[in-house]
Design a protein around this motif. Structure first.
Motif, PDB file in Angstrom:
ATOM      1  N   ASP A  88      -8.282   2.849  52.404  1.00 40.08           N
ATOM      2  CA  ASP A  88      -7.974   3.388  53.716  1.00 40.08           C
ATOM      3  C   ASP A  88      -8.902   2.526  54.717  1.00 40.08           C
ATOM      4  O   ASP A  88      -8.521   2.230  55.870  1.00 40.08           O
ATOM      5  N   GLU A  89     -10.025   1.849  54.018  1.00 39.04           N
ATOM      6  CA  GLU A  89     -10.958   1.183  54.965  1.00 39.04           C
ATOM      7  C   GLU A  89     -10.624  -0.407  54.588  1.00 39.04           C
ATOM      8  O   GLU A  89     -11.253  -1.026  55.514  1.00 39.04           O
ATOM      9  N   HIS A  90      -9.984  -0.738  53.724  1.00 38.90           N
ATOM     10  CA  HIS A  90     -10.032  -2.223  53.328  1.00 38.90           C
ATOM     11  C   HIS A  90      -8.579  -2.666  53.530  1.00 38.90           C
ATOM     12  O   HIS A  90      -7.930  -2.532  52.726  1.00 38.90           O
ATOM     13  N   ARG A  91      -8.093  -3.324  54.727  1.00 40.42           N
ATOM     14  CA  ARG A  91      -7.013  -4.009  54.879  1.00 40.42           C
ATOM     15  C   ARG A  91      -7.031  -5.401  54.486  1.00 40.42           C
ATOM     16  O   ARG A  91      -8.106  -6.061  54.840  1.00 40.42           O
ATOM     17  N   PRO A 115       6.414  -6.390  51.970  1.00 43.45           N
ATOM     18  CA  PRO A 115       6.408  -4.953  51.344  1.00 43.45           C
ATOM     19  C   PRO A 115       5.203  -4.221  51.997  1.00 43.45           C
ATOM     20  O   PRO A 115       4.072  -4.651  52.325  1.00 43.45           O
ATOM     21  N   ALA A 116       5.620  -3.020  52.754  1.00 42.36           N
ATOM     22  CA  ALA A 116       4.484  -2.178  53.577  1.00 42.36           C
ATOM     23  C   ALA A 116       3.261  -2.011  52.639  1.00 42.36           C
ATOM     24  O   ALA A 116       2.223  -1.767  53.216  1.00 42.36           O
ATOM     25  N   ASP A 117       3.496  -1.848  51.348  1.00 40.72           N
ATOM     26  CA  ASP A 117       2.386  -1.260  50.603  1.00 40.72           C
ATOM     27  C   ASP A 117       1.307  -2.317  50.295  1.00 40.72           C
ATOM     28  O   ASP A 117       0.370  -2.156  49.733  1.00 40.72           O
ATOM     29  N   LEU A 118       1.588  -3.890  50.618  1.00 42.79           N
ATOM     30  CA  LEU A 118       0.684  -4.699  50.848  1.00 42.79           C
ATOM     31  C   LEU A 118      -0.481  -4.455  51.403  1.00 42.79           C
ATOM     32  O   LEU A 118      -1.657  -4.785  51.274  1.00 42.79           O
ATOM     33  N   GLY A 119      -0.310  -3.791  52.893  1.00 42.85           N
ATOM     34  CA  GLY A 119      -1.383  -3.312  53.539  1.00 42.85           C
ATOM     35  C   GLY A 119      -1.947  -4.613  54.285  1.00 42.85           C
ATOM     36  O   GLY A 119      -3.083  -4.698  54.638  1.00 42.85           O
ATOM     37  N   ALA A 120      -1.089  -5.496  54.502  1.00 45.65           N
ATOM     38  CA  ALA A 120      -1.526  -6.665  55.163  1.00 45.65           C
ATOM     39  C   ALA A 120      -1.712  -6.707  56.920  1.00 45.65           C
ATOM     40  O   ALA A 120      -0.762  -5.809  57.345  1.00 45.65           O
ATOM     41  N   VAL A 121      -2.625  -7.094  57.472  1.00 43.99           N
ATOM     42  CA  VAL A 121      -2.886  -7.212  58.826  1.00 43.99           C
ATOM     43  C   VAL A 121      -2.872  -8.538  59.129  1.00 43.99           C
ATOM     44  O   VAL A 121      -3.735  -9.275  58.974  1.00 43.99           O
ATOM     45  N   PHE A 122      -2.045  -8.844  60.333  1.00 47.89           N
ATOM     46  CA  PHE A 122      -1.873 -10.382  60.674  1.00 47.89           C
ATOM     47  C   PHE A 122      -2.536 -10.684  61.923  1.00 47.89           C
ATOM     48  O   PHE A 122      -2.167  -9.847  62.773  1.00 47.89           O
ATOM     49  N   GLU A 123      -3.108 -11.845  61.839  1.00 47.96           N
ATOM     50  CA  GLU A 123      -3.590 -12.395  63.203  1.00 47.96           C
ATOM     51  C   GLU A 123      -3.026 -13.799  63.395  1.00 47.96           C
ATOM     52  O   GLU A 123      -3.411 -14.515  62.618  1.00 47.96           O
ATOM     53  N   LEU A 276      -1.684 -12.208  47.245  1.00 46.28           N
ATOM     54  CA  LEU A 276      -1.245 -11.848  48.764  1.00 46.28           C
ATOM     55  C   LEU A 276      -0.687 -13.083  49.303  1.00 46.28           C
ATOM     56  O   LEU A 276       0.556 -12.991  50.048  1.00 46.28           O
ATOM     57  N   LEU A 277      -1.340 -14.289  49.234  1.00 42.44           N
ATOM     58  CA  LEU A 277      -0.769 -15.532  49.863  1.00 42.44           C
ATOM     59  C   LEU A 277       0.514 -15.774  49.190  1.00 42.44           C
ATOM     60  O   LEU A 277       1.378 -16.523  49.855  1.00 42.44           O
ATOM     61  N   ASP A 278       0.459 -15.538  47.856  1.00 39.90           N
ATOM     62  CA  ASP A 278       1.737 -16.015  47.136  1.00 39.90           C
ATOM     63  C   ASP A 278       2.805 -15.283  47.716  1.00 39.90           C
ATOM     64  O   ASP A 278       4.002 -15.869  47.918  1.00 39.90           O
ATOM     65  N   GLU A 279       2.640 -14.100  47.944  1.00 41.64           N
ATOM     66  CA  GLU A 279       3.786 -13.138  48.597  1.00 41.64           C
ATOM     67  C   GLU A 279       4.222 -13.437  49.966  1.00 41.64           C
ATOM     68  O   GLU A 279       5.447 -13.551  50.296  1.00 41.64           O
ATOM     69  N   VAL A 280       2.976 -13.809  50.871  1.00 40.74           N
ATOM     70  CA  VAL A 280       3.348 -14.168  52.138  1.00 40.74           C
ATOM     71  C   VAL A 280       4.151 -15.545  52.019  1.00 40.74           C
ATOM     72  O   VAL A 280       5.265 -15.695  52.911  1.00 40.74           O
ATOM     73  N   THR A 281       3.777 -16.660  51.069  1.00 42.19           N
ATOM     74  CA  THR A 281       4.459 -17.899  51.101  1.00 42.19           C
ATOM     75  C   THR A 281       5.967 -17.544  50.797  1.00 42.19           C
ATOM     76  O   THR A 281       6.984 -18.508  51.108  1.00 42.19           O
ATOM     77  N   GLU A 282       6.160 -16.758  49.640  1.00 43.19           N
ATOM     78  CA  GLU A 282       7.559 -16.471  49.099  1.00 43.19           C
ATOM     79  C   GLU A 282       8.754 -16.113  50.371  1.00 43.19           C
ATOM     80  O   GLU A 282       9.509 -16.607  50.563  1.00 43.19           O
ATOM     81  N   ARG A 283       7.788 -14.953  51.220  1.00 38.80           N
ATOM     82  CA  ARG A 283       8.863 -14.488  52.375  1.00 38.80           C
ATOM     83  C   ARG A 283       8.863 -15.596  53.243  1.00 38.80           C
ATOM     84  O   ARG A 283      10.042 -15.719  54.102  1.00 38.80           O
ATOM     85  N   ILE A 284       7.869 -16.435  53.817  1.00 34.47           N
ATOM     86  CA  ILE A 284       8.185 -17.555  54.609  1.00 34.47           C
ATOM     87  C   ILE A 284       9.002 -18.432  54.113  1.00 34.47           C
ATOM     88  O   ILE A 284       9.980 -18.904  54.752  1.00 34.47           O
ATOM     89  N   ARG A 285       8.780 -18.877  52.887  1.00 27.09           N
ATOM     90  CA  ARG A 285       9.960 -19.701  52.092  1.00 27.09           C
ATOM     91  C   ARG A 285      11.429 -19.134  52.480  1.00 27.09           C
ATOM     92  O   ARG A 285      12.320 -19.949  52.750  1.00 27.09           O
ATOM     93  N   ALA A 286      11.422 -17.897  52.108  1.00 28.67           N
ATOM     94  CA  ALA A 286      12.955 -17.334  52.384  1.00 28.67           C
ATOM     95  C   ALA A 286      13.321 -17.192  53.534  1.00 28.67           C
ATOM     96  O   ALA A 286      14.667 -17.516  53.980  1.00 28.67           O
TER      97      ALA A 286
END
Length: 305
Positions: A88-91, A115-123, A276-286
């Motif tokens: 809950d406190e570490h995003r 996926p929403a369960d990654l809990g990523a917060v983007f800046e 996490l970066l691998d997942e972000v990279t895959e989504r950006i690539r797609a």
């Protein structure tokens, strides 16, 4: 570890917030405590890490420590998630940089597929090409969409595809200024994103050998830029992703449809093993594969904004 963990957290927060006072409020400590932590890090490094300006700016040594700090904090967050501790406190804080036209068209859709369960917060940092690579180099962002094919030190790079731009104008603008082809644009009002935007001049130089000498509007927003052209303030090079519908229904005219301006886009990310970066990279690539054209040899490589 050469630095204490809470000191690394303090440094990243200080750079993000910009002042010692704002950092103290965010960390629920005093400004004096923030200052003491930074001084302790500087004594450890034997270098000044931040310039005490408003906002603060990391020095060259500070950039290196900042990059290290963000990597340590990312790995810490991933371990906590894997162990299901402090969910809950570490995003996952994920700072990214992207050029304006990608941000306005395909980039957010790609991030939304995570996926929403990654809990990523983007800046998201919207920056031009030169500053984008600077953000990577300094450690302010973990990854970036850029038009720079050369990898920043400590990063890997891969091609995403080509963004196609059409030189377009509104029908009433074409009638008012007698626009029948590219040569008629040289003295006509033009819309630029900002004073560094050369896509319009590049289009003209390729087809006429001359740049624009007409009145210039500057609209530093991708959506605002396209709107300004649609409203007839001037002509401009608009991404096909943004203007295809207006071209189809006749609200815009393509001035030379067989001669688009092509901009190659690349994905640069920290060369760090991170799920996490691998997942972000895959989504950006797609996302890029769905919306961008395959990589080719374009007329120029600079991205707008």
């Amino acid at each position: 570890m050469p630095f204490q963990f809470d000191h690394l957290h303090t440094l990243t927060t200080l750079v993000d917030e910009g002042t010692f006072e704002a950092t103290a409020r965010r960390l629920h400590v005093t400004a004096s405590a923030v200052s003491q932590r930074i001084r302790a890090m500087e004594q450890r490094a034997g270098r000044v890490l931040v310039q005490r300006t408003n906002p603060v700016e990391p020095t060259e040594a500070g950039d290196a420590v900042l990059r290290y700090a963000r990597q340590v904090l990312l790995l810490d967050q991933e371990v906590l998630s894997e162990l299901r501790l402090g969910e809950d406190e570490h995003r996952h804080q994920v700072p990214l940089a992207v050029n304006a036209d990608s941000l306005a068209s395909w980039f957010l859709e790609a991030l939304a597929a995570l996926p929403a369960d990654l809990g990523a917060v983007f800046e998201i940092h919207r920056e031009d090409e030169e500053h984008t690579t600077g953000l990577l180099r300094s450690g302010r962002v973990m990854a970036a969409v850029t038009s720079t094919p050369d990898a920043v030190q400590g990063c890997s790079v891969e091609g995403l595809g080509v963004m196609r731009y059409q030189a377009v104008c509104a029908p009433d603008f074409a009638e008012r200024h007698g626009i029948h082809g590219p040569e008629d644009l040289v003295d006509a009002p033009v819309v630029d994103f900002d004073r560094k935007d050369d896509l319009q001049d590049r289009f003209l130089r390729d087809l006429t050998g001359r740049g624009s000498s007409g009145p210039r509007h500057h609209v530093p927003s991708s959506e605002g830029f396209a709107r300004a052209v649609l409203l007839g303030l001037g002509w401009g090079a608009v991404p096909e992703l943004q203007c295809a519908e207006d071209l189809e229904n006749g609200r815009l005219l393509a001035i030379a449809p067989d001669h688009p301006v092509l901009v190659r886009l690349f994905w640069q990310r920290w060369n760090l093993r991170s799920p996490l970066l691998d997942e972000v990279t895959e989504r950006i690539r797609a996302g890029a594969a769905r919306h961008l054209s395959p990589m080719s040899r374009p007329r120029g490589t600079g991205a707008r904004g």
